[in-house]
Scaffold this motif. Sequence first.
Motif, PDB file in Angstrom:
ATOM      1  N   ASN A   1      13.073  -2.663 149.937  1.00 19.20           N
ATOM      2  CA  ASN A   1      13.791  -3.927 149.850  1.00 19.20           C
ATOM      3  C   ASN A   1      12.860  -5.126 149.639  1.00 19.20           C
ATOM      4  O   ASN A   1      13.316  -6.267 149.602  1.00 19.20           O
ATOM      5  N   SER A   2      11.589  -4.860 149.510  1.00 19.14           N
ATOM      6  CA  SER A   2      10.619  -5.929 149.269  1.00 19.14           C
ATOM      7  C   SER A   2      10.495  -6.208 147.772  1.00 19.14           C
ATOM      8  O   SER A   2      10.831  -5.358 146.945  1.00 19.14           O
ATOM      9  N   PRO A   3      10.003  -7.396 147.406  1.00 14.67           N
ATOM     10  CA  PRO A   3       9.719  -7.655 145.993  1.00 14.67           C
ATOM     11  C   PRO A   3       8.611  -6.714 145.503  1.00 14.67           C
ATOM     12  O   PRO A   3       7.593  -6.543 146.190  1.00 14.67           O
ATOM     13  N   ILE A   4       8.807  -6.109 144.340  1.00 13.38           N
ATOM     14  CA  ILE A   4       7.850  -5.149 143.792  1.00 13.38           C
ATOM     15  C   ILE A   4       7.131  -5.778 142.601  1.00 13.38           C
ATOM     16  O   ILE A   4       7.758  -6.403 141.738  1.00 13.38           O
ATOM     17  N   PHE A   5       5.818  -5.583 142.559  1.00 10.22           N
ATOM     18  CA  PHE A   5       4.973  -6.197 141.530  1.00 10.22           C
ATOM     19  C   PHE A   5       3.998  -5.127 141.035  1.00 10.22           C
ATOM     20  O   PHE A   5       3.424  -4.388 141.832  1.00 10.22           O
TER      21      PHE A   5
ATOM     22  N   GLY B   1       7.582  -8.830 138.563  1.00 13.91           N
ATOM     23  CA  GLY B   1       6.623  -9.103 137.494  1.00 13.91           C
ATOM     24  C   GLY B   1       5.604  -7.999 137.346  1.00 13.91           C
ATOM     25  O   GLY B   1       5.547  -7.063 138.150  1.00 13.91           O
ATOM     26  N   ALA B   2       4.781  -8.112 136.285  1.00  4.75           N
ATOM     27  CA  ALA B   2       3.755  -7.099 136.025  1.00  4.75           C
ATOM     28  C   ALA B   2       2.564  -7.735 135.311  1.00  4.75           C
ATOM     29  O   ALA B   2       2.739  -8.538 134.384  1.00  4.75           O
TER      30      ALA B   2
ATOM     31  N   ALA C   1      13.034  -6.910 131.874  1.00  2.00           N
ATOM     32  CA  ALA C   1      13.331  -8.351 131.849  1.00  2.00           C
ATOM     33  C   ALA C   1      12.340  -9.180 132.664  1.00  2.00           C
ATOM     34  O   ALA C   1      12.242 -10.388 132.464  1.00  2.00           O
ATOM     35  N   TRP C   2      11.610  -8.560 133.597  1.00  2.00           N
ATOM     36  CA  TRP C   2      10.744  -9.351 134.471  1.00  2.00           C
ATOM     37  C   TRP C   2       9.521  -9.873 133.706  1.00  2.00           C
ATOM     38  O   TRP C   2       9.106  -9.318 132.684  1.00  2.00           O
ATOM     39  N   PRO C   3       8.901 -10.962 134.192  1.00  2.00           N
ATOM     40  CA  PRO C   3       7.759 -11.583 133.506  1.00  2.00           C
ATOM     41  C   PRO C   3       6.537 -10.669 133.455  1.00  2.00           C
ATOM     42  O   PRO C   3       6.328  -9.830 134.343  1.00  2.00           O
ATOM     43  N   HIS C   4       5.727 -10.859 132.401  1.00  2.00           N
ATOM     44  CA  HIS C   4       4.487 -10.109 132.230  1.00  2.00           C
ATOM     45  C   HIS C   4       3.322 -11.081 132.008  1.00  2.00           C
ATOM     46  O   HIS C   4       3.488 -12.113 131.357  1.00  2.00           O
TER      47      HIS C   4
END
Length: 284
Positions: free
Chosen positions: A96-100, A132-133, A203-206
């Motif tokens: 449930n944490s933000p994944i990066f 993000g990645a 869709a997440w930022p790179h």
Amino acid sequence: MADTEMDYNIVFPDAGTSERHWRGTKEPVVVLLGWAGCKDKHLSKYSSIYNERGCVTIRYTAPLKTVFISESFGYKELSSTARKLLEILYDYEVENSPIFFHVFSNGGFMLYRYVVELLYSDRHFSPLCVIGAVLDSAPGGGNVRGALRALTATLGPNVSPVLRYFLLGLFAVTVFLLRIVLYPVTKYVHKNHYDAVRDSPPAWPHLCLFSRADQVIRHADVTLFMEALRLKGTPVDSCDFVSSAHVSHLRAFPEQYTQKCSDFLINCMKDVAEMKKRHRIQNQ
């Protein structure tokens, strides 16, 4: 459950560090995917950037045979590896944490490709919140010369010359035939990692970190990849370190590299907080 034989490392920050940086919100979980042949002692230098900022970090590098052999012959062994990697988040109850993600070279990007596919196709993983990645020295496509340089560096000086030339020759012929000559046909069976993510990007930022001096991944490949993502609506930032070698940007420019990664992570976390705020307002 994740495979207990997977050679990964997970580090949890102390509560005080997390609270100081994230102030009551869940700290990010940063998954670092190493380059082919990467040793954990090298990957740990990158994870320390995030540990010092109160993040949970998971370090993993795919085995050489899956990167240079399985993928070259179109066998999707890394797909099952990606599934086991994502299961680790559930094993340690951080789903449930933000994944990066922080991804290195094509060796890490091949695995990232399957992670992306699972996040969009598997209901079990779709609730995960990826924010993000970072792509370090990746991705590259259709570059046989660069792939040979990567394999040469990975084999190291302890491999006998006869075995070295045999492996390099076999790899070159396989890649040239399956990934270049026959690719217009084989792509319908197994699309390469570069095309797979470029054609259906998340869709997440790179943030793409690369160098014109890289002898393994052509900077033109990275540039074309970024342009394709932007055209499909994926936010992309970048930094050309100009003179640093392949996966050597941190060593050559430690302060700039660290600042770029930290700022990008913070911005990704701000974007998530803003999205949640707008969602709460809409539901009132």
